[in-house]
Write an enzyme that holds these catalytic residues in place. Sequence first.
Site, PDB file in Angstrom:
ATOM      1  N   ASN A   1     -24.558  17.962  47.593  1.00  0.00           N
ATOM      2  CA  ASN A   1     -23.621  18.485  46.583  1.00  0.00           C
ATOM      3  C   ASN A   1     -23.155  17.403  45.602  1.00  0.00           C
ATOM      4  OD1 ASN A   1     -21.916  16.953  48.147  1.00  0.00           O
ATOM      5  ND2 ASN A   1     -20.472  18.591  48.620  1.00  0.00           N
TER       6      ASN A   1
ATOM      7  N   HIS B   1     -21.848  14.477  46.383  1.00  0.00           N
ATOM      8  CA  HIS B   1     -20.725  13.611  46.796  1.00  0.00           C
ATOM      9  C   HIS B   1     -21.202  12.180  47.016  1.00  0.00           C
ATOM     10  CE1 HIS B   1     -21.232  14.588  51.407  1.00  0.00           C
ATOM     11  NE2 HIS B   1     -21.880  13.489  51.118  1.00  0.00           N
TER      12      HIS B   1
ATOM     13  N   GLU C   1     -15.801  14.637  47.510  1.00  0.00           N
ATOM     14  CA  GLU C   1     -16.452  15.930  47.304  1.00  0.00           C
ATOM     15  C   GLU C   1     -16.229  16.383  45.854  1.00  0.00           C
ATOM     16  OE1 GLU C   1     -18.413  16.759  49.502  1.00  0.00           O
ATOM     17  OE2 GLU C   1     -17.589  17.032  51.509  1.00  0.00           O
TER      18      GLU C   1
END
Length: 256
Positions: A136, A138, A143
């Site tokens: 994702n 990160h 995050e």
Amino acid sequence: MEIVVVADEGEFAAVAADQVCTLLRHKPAAVLGLPTGNTPVGLYAELVKRNRAGEVDFRRCTTFNLDEYVGLPADHAGSYRTFMWKNLFSGINLPATAAHLPAGDSGDPVRAAREYEALLAKLGPIDLMVLGIGTNGHIGFNEPYTAADSRAHVSQLTPSTIRSNSVYFGREELVPRQAITLGLGNILESRRIMLLAKGESKAKAIAATVMGEIAPTVPASYLQRHPAVMLILDGAAAALLHKPGEKPGRGGEAAG
Ligand code: F6R
């Protein structure tokens, strides 16, 4: 961004280890930022090998790990402290007192994050920050939607991160929901950054990091603002990168 696409596992580890070893040759008391996870395992094995061969010396070096789970005892099999001792620290001549990780087991994670921030402010800045990347986007446990100027903090892991990391715990329910992580601000203050990525599952995140807009949806895209970032990628992670006018998916070197 400087992008190096390597041919195989051996080259991946060697190119990354060269960066660490060259730094330590020029600056024996350098400060390293270190990730855990599957990606740096080969790098760490290579550093252990070179240290045993007398090719690199960690005696004066200091390390800061990026992150640690909240609530796991330090000696838990899934803790990042355990990971680091197993894969790197027990095999190199780094003094135990020079290896720093956030105190995820302290019972007061907010305070532990504040103390980690203070320790880095005292001993830093980081000369070479080694990063992996989540599917994702990160970096560390920053995050999506983490502020670009964030400091060390307690992070809530996203479902996708919990799923990815469940391989180390057997079941998703056993993965801690929080971690203490260095913030994006800390990462971006490092003198140099080396991001490592392997495998097809990272290709989209790498393309967004290098060619996408700088956006909170992809925390690694903030690396575009840093003047000294090197990416070391295997062909699969680099598959969606392309030079203007080229078709994606050819591999090889791509400009950032
Ligand atoms: C871990 C960390 C994470 C990982 C990332 C990739 O300390 O900071 O950002 O680097 O989740 O993990 P792997 O390498 O297991 O794919």
